[in-house]
Design a protein around this motif. Sequence first.
Motif, PDB file in Angstrom:
ATOM      1  N   TYR A  66     -13.060   1.339  -2.328  1.00 38.89           N
ATOM      2  CA  TYR A  66     -13.261  -0.096  -2.436  1.00 38.89           C
ATOM      3  C   TYR A  66     -14.736  -0.368  -2.748  1.00 38.89           C
ATOM      4  CZ  TYR A  66      -8.707  -0.765  -0.100  1.00 38.89           C
ATOM      5  OH  TYR A  66      -7.375  -0.761   0.231  1.00 38.89           O
ATOM      6  N   ASN A  74     -10.930   4.977   0.061  1.00 39.44           N
ATOM      7  CA  ASN A  74     -10.200   4.078  -0.840  1.00 39.44           C
ATOM      8  C   ASN A  74     -10.999   3.690  -2.067  1.00 39.44           C
ATOM      9  OD1 ASN A  74      -9.033   2.900   2.142  1.00 39.44           O
ATOM     10  ND2 ASN A  74      -7.526   3.377   0.566  1.00 39.44           N
ATOM     11  N   GLN A 119      -1.858  -8.767   0.942  1.00 40.31           N
ATOM     12  CA  GLN A 119      -2.685  -7.833   0.196  1.00 40.31           C
ATOM     13  C   GLN A 119      -1.863  -7.246  -0.940  1.00 40.31           C
ATOM     14  OE1 GLN A 119      -5.256  -5.013   2.296  1.00 40.31           O
ATOM     15  NE2 GLN A 119      -4.468  -3.373   1.005  1.00 40.31           N
ATOM     16  N   THR A 126      -3.914   5.892   4.325  1.00 36.70           N
ATOM     17  CA  THR A 126      -4.283   4.489   4.488  1.00 36.70           C
ATOM     18  C   THR A 126      -3.731   3.922   5.785  1.00 36.70           C
ATOM     19  OG1 THR A 126      -4.341   4.201   2.086  1.00 36.70           O
ATOM     20  CG2 THR A 126      -4.197   2.214   3.415  1.00 36.70           C
ATOM     21  N   CYS A 133     -10.251  -4.173  -1.703  1.00 32.30           N
ATOM     22  CA  CYS A 133      -9.122  -4.383  -0.805  1.00 32.30           C
ATOM     23  C   CYS A 133      -8.574  -5.755  -1.195  1.00 32.30           C
ATOM     24  CB  CYS A 133      -9.601  -4.370   0.644  1.00 32.30           C
ATOM     25  SG  CYS A 133      -8.326  -4.588   1.887  1.00 32.30           S
ATOM     26  N   PRO A 153      -3.428  -2.010  -4.429  1.00 26.13           N
ATOM     27  CA  PRO A 153      -4.879  -1.766  -4.516  1.00 26.13           C
ATOM     28  C   PRO A 153      -5.326  -1.055  -5.782  1.00 26.13           C
ATOM     29  CG  PRO A 153      -3.862  -0.185  -3.034  1.00 26.13           C
ATOM     30  CD  PRO A 153      -2.770  -1.154  -3.430  1.00 26.13           C
ATOM     31  N   PHE A 168       0.849  -1.189   0.000  1.00 27.76           N
ATOM     32  CA  PHE A 168       0.000   0.000   0.000  1.00 27.76           C
ATOM     33  C   PHE A 168       0.885   1.239   0.000  1.00 27.76           C
ATOM     34  CE2 PHE A 168       1.187  -0.519   4.322  1.00 27.76           C
ATOM     35  CZ  PHE A 168       0.868   0.606   5.083  1.00 27.76           C
TER      36      PHE A 168
END
Length: 582
Positions: A510, A508, A536, A178, A529, A539, A105
């Motif tokens: 999402y 974000n 992860q 974030t 996400c 993104p 991220f």
Amino acid sequence: MRNPLLNSAVTSGEDNQIQARWKTSPVAWISRSSFSAIALMIIAIPCCAADAWSNPRPPTPPIQLNPADWFEDVTQKARLDFVHQFCHKQIANILLSNGAGGAVFDYDNDGYMDIYLVNWGPLDSVTSAPPNTPRQPNRLYRNRGDGTFEDVTDKAGVAGHSYASAAAAGDFDNDGYTDLYVVNIGQNILYRNRGDGTFEDVTAKSGVGDTGTGISAVFLDADNDGWLDLFVANYLTYVPSQESEQNPGAYPGPLAYKGEPNRLYRNRRDGTFEDITQAAGLHRTGDRAMSVTAFDCDWDGDTDIYISNDDTPNLLWINDGNGKFHDIAIDAGVAFNSIGEAPGSMNAAVGDVNGDGLLDIYVTRLGYGSLYLRTPKGLYEDRMWASGLGLLTQKYTAWGGVFMDIENDGDLDLCIANGSAFTLDGMVSLLLENDGTARFTDAGPKGGAFFKTPINGRGNAVLDFDNNGKLDILITAISDRVFLLRNRSPATNHWLKFKLEGTRSNRNAYGTRIEIHAGGKTWRAEATCPSGFLMQSDPRVHVGLGQTTKIDMVVLWWPSRVSQTLTNVNVDQILVLREPSQ
């Protein structure tokens, strides 16, 4: 460190019934339950002479590049010096088999993806490290933008604690920075990003310090109120004294332990969360989650949840639009694999692999995996064998699997991190190329030397760390270093990447759905996400466009139900978009 979960328990009657029901079929597949006898023979082999309390063997040396290789091991060049702390001589129990991951991220909003990697350390009754063995920290690496990273862990204040499994990143307070959630065996951690390069541990005040055997987490806006909620996937209650009934002396499989309920935390919008698992219809016992994937399965504007379970059927929780869920996995055809079994599922990758505009699901397993292709009627067909994936993957033990467009030709390919659940001996990772119709072939020889190198791979993430439009790979491994693989494919295809910012929607963005129209072809994708097994991914939404040189139209449906249309969009760019006010 002592963990409150390591206590005595007996397998429930429900679990015994499940264990009896899902017995090995005549068709061979490997799970941690059925393979314990082999493990018993193997784990007695002495480990090599090294400091077993850090790692029982030296890390894999840098992998030499051949000129034709599509992927280059740039870990050392990039100054990523993370090594997974193992604290044992061998894989001697089920918790030691799982590994650890992290998150990709942009924590400092400079446009480059940073990397956070989580670590283990000693854990009472799980590892065998001597008393007072120091835990090695989780590590945050800031991307300098020049192909290298710097370790900013201490400055950022995110060294973590406990025996860590995974991480998830999302802006839970909508301040534009974030935040980071660390999943532990023991209490999880929520780090709030202050926006000045440092983080604050807000676990206690936020109410999300779940103390289960954490394995995965994902941020999602379950009730579509513009604020990110948090789903935490828990594994099982580990009992050190538990033994395998089938293979005394070997470590038992997951069905020997009681499963732990997962948790859904609703964001109260004031920095705190409330546990709404029961109210949302998500409370279950008897499952043993390995990962959670959040996406809009039915493309109706709200986020659904897919749970990959270990040796129990997988779950597909459909959102009714108001934050309440019901499971349709059996009816939809995504609970079992193609031979009707539920071997250990590790994670689900989501994407349109055959170009029909519908989102498909690929599940990695310790047995036969699944490629579920969605049909227009909303059901799924497991095309693992027809796709060629069955033959390509059957001799490996798969953990982290990710979709990625290797050459930006417009088709989603696969990268799979493989590794043994019972020994520290490695397996090669797989790079599998899609012909656009969901038929796959082995691209490992093109991929290069890394895909001939055995590692005990676990977490697997896709990222574009140098922002050149070619997708790179980040893989974690048990008792080994991390692997950063730079994509140097010679292909000259085009691409488009989306960096989205919500205003009415979660910051974000999402849950935003995207359609790209060009030259009579349509691509569909979703901003999520992007959780996988322990990891992860980047993104940002990345779409390979092949030889397309001009985008006719891009349509975005933001979670707030606001739609946005762009025309005559140039290719080969990172498109930074802010949600319109109306």
